[in-house]
Design an enzyme around this catalytic site. Sequence first.
Site, PDB file in Angstrom:
ATOM      1  N   ARG A  71      16.585  17.862  41.636  1.00  9.28           N
ATOM      2  CA  ARG A  71      15.981  18.675  43.191  1.00  9.28           C
ATOM      3  C   ARG A  71      14.518  18.852  42.700  1.00  9.28           C
ATOM      4  O   ARG A  71      14.239  19.608  41.837  1.00  9.28           O
ATOM      5  CB  ARG A  71      16.741  19.707  43.334  1.00  9.28           C
ATOM      6  CG  ARG A  71      16.356  20.688  44.667  1.00  9.28           C
ATOM      7  CD  ARG A  71      16.329  20.035  45.880  1.00  9.28           C
ATOM      8  NE  ARG A  71      16.072  20.771  46.925  1.00  9.28           N
ATOM      9  CZ  ARG A  71      15.836  20.619  48.029  1.00  9.28           C
ATOM     10  NH1 ARG A  71      16.055  19.145  48.647  1.00  9.28           N
ATOM     11  NH2 ARG A  71      15.411  21.410  49.277  1.00  9.28           N
ATOM     12  N   SER A  77      51.280  43.765  41.563  1.00  8.33           N
ATOM     13  CA  SER A  77      50.827  44.507  40.031  1.00  8.33           C
ATOM     14  C   SER A  77      51.841  45.353  39.691  1.00  8.33           C
ATOM     15  O   SER A  77      52.094  45.617  38.533  1.00  8.33           O
ATOM     16  CB  SER A  77      49.540  45.169  40.280  1.00  8.33           C
ATOM     17  OG  SER A  77      48.530  44.304  40.493  1.00  8.33           O
ATOM     18  N   SER A 130      61.286  48.618  35.296  1.00  9.83           N
ATOM     19  CA  SER A 130      60.877  47.200  34.752  1.00  9.83           C
ATOM     20  C   SER A 130      61.952  46.600  33.692  1.00  9.83           C
ATOM     21  O   SER A 130      62.475  45.620  33.395  1.00  9.83           O
ATOM     22  CB  SER A 130      59.596  46.817  34.525  1.00  9.83           C
ATOM     23  OG  SER A 130      59.280  47.707  33.426  1.00  9.83           O
ATOM     24  N   GLU A 164      48.426  36.285  38.430  1.00 11.45           N
ATOM     25  CA  GLU A 164      48.896  36.451  36.948  1.00 11.45           C
ATOM     26  C   GLU A 164      48.292  37.699  36.320  1.00 11.45           C
ATOM     27  O   GLU A 164      48.148  37.828  35.304  1.00 11.45           O
ATOM     28  CB  GLU A 164      48.843  35.315  36.396  1.00 11.45           C
ATOM     29  CG  GLU A 164      49.690  34.364  36.675  1.00 11.45           C
ATOM     30  CD  GLU A 164      50.072  33.105  35.696  1.00 11.45           C
ATOM     31  OE1 GLU A 164      50.345  33.793  34.444  1.00 11.45           O
ATOM     32  OE2 GLU A 164      50.051  32.081  35.804  1.00 11.45           O
ATOM     33  N   GLY A 165      48.073  38.802  37.301  1.00 12.02           N
ATOM     34  CA  GLY A 165      47.572  40.118  37.023  1.00 12.02           C
ATOM     35  C   GLY A 165      46.227  40.116  37.415  1.00 12.02           C
ATOM     36  O   GLY A 165      45.182  39.378  36.943  1.00 12.02           O
ATOM     37  N   THR A 166      45.825  40.998  38.143  1.00 10.71           N
ATOM     38  CA  THR A 166      44.460  41.168  39.016  1.00 10.71           C
ATOM     39  C   THR A 166      43.534  41.687  37.682  1.00 10.71           C
ATOM     40  O   THR A 166      43.815  41.938  36.470  1.00 10.71           O
ATOM     41  CB  THR A 166      44.256  42.195  40.023  1.00 10.71           C
ATOM     42  OG1 THR A 166      44.824  43.452  39.489  1.00 10.71           O
ATOM     43  CG2 THR A 166      45.226  41.907  41.091  1.00 10.71           C
TER      44      THR A 166
END
Length: 404
Positions: free
Chosen positions: A288, A136, A184, A384-386
């Site tokens: 069921r 992350s 970044s 792809e991002g928590t």
Amino acid sequence: MAEFSLDLNEEQRDLRDWVHGFAAEVVRPAAAEWDAREETPWPIIQEAAKVGLYGFEFLATCWADPTGLSLPIASEELFWGDAGIGLGIFGTSLAVAAIYGAGTPDQLVEWVPQCFGTVDEPAVAAFCTTEPEAGSDVGAMRTRATYDEATDEWVLRGQKAYATNGGIAGVHVVTASVEPELGSRGQAAFVVPPGTPGLHATRKLRKLGLRASHTADVFLDDVRVPGRCLLGGKEALDERLARARSGQRASGQAAMRTFELSRPTVGAQALGVARAAYEYALDYAKERVQFGRPIIENQAVAFALADMRMEIDAARLLVWRASWMGRNNRPFTAGEGSMSKLKAGEVAVSVTDRAVQLLGGAGFLRDHPVERWYRDAKIYTIFEGTSEIQRLVISRAISGMQIR
């Protein structure tokens, strides 16, 4: 004034029915086998290539849809068939999205066809960004890229974790830090061509779900790639780094741009898993019989199914909105892309959990596919991002503050 409508047009309906047919006739019958084998389903990937479902032409056709809905529609239907096989087929698109998002037109022409290979010899591609210490926290990336001016080559060193198709891919797209002190903002993306020395991977990682999809750690030991393999080119990188050094606002960085493009589509994948579980549980509840009547006649069961359907439909609307916004260059001012992935992922987990519960003991057995869907769903709150990162993105967007 244009009429507002949520009806799909004829092309979108045809696409939905075509992909659903492939999922029902080819993917779902093979799902349990490839899940148990935990191997890449190459025969099914090749079959997808033969019918035109696997290849750049298919993605380009979907992207040409001005509504942005074709790709999430196709994703939902394919992953309704099976998420592991679905990612085996669509996993390459993440690397393609990286090349599309950061590359030049010449780089698109050179590398994208190699991501898919040919119908006779299909290939896959990998997008490698996550690291053991940088999941992350993308800014903590340790993989380094240094430029050798004498040979016009970039040298990559580092380790990537949990890479879909890592090691078995022809083309690997790798993010690396060029100027670590910029965090970044000092990162870039590189294409590692097929057969490049120095790139190797671990054995296939054994996973809770998505077992037909290949996942591995990738190691980069002095991997040398030509200068043209820097996505976007060196001139653009130098300009971006200069702006970052001067403190100017950046438009984003390589990994995040790729995830922004792909999050609604990942949400659509989660929807496919959720819908498969809901439909199976609904049919089971109608058939069921307990205490002399179908269990769906009990409010507890019927209300659970009603909630499942409602949540799936609500998540789909978020996915479609974000897909439309992304395709039409509308800014995600409230984190709409993250909203779509967050909601769809958490709906997939809750719906598959309820499906197992509604089947009772039968739901815990491999005789029924709900246990596989239950295992597959969990990853959609992680990769792809928590879910926590998605909430962070949304909270920052709506507040305008740097929430931590």
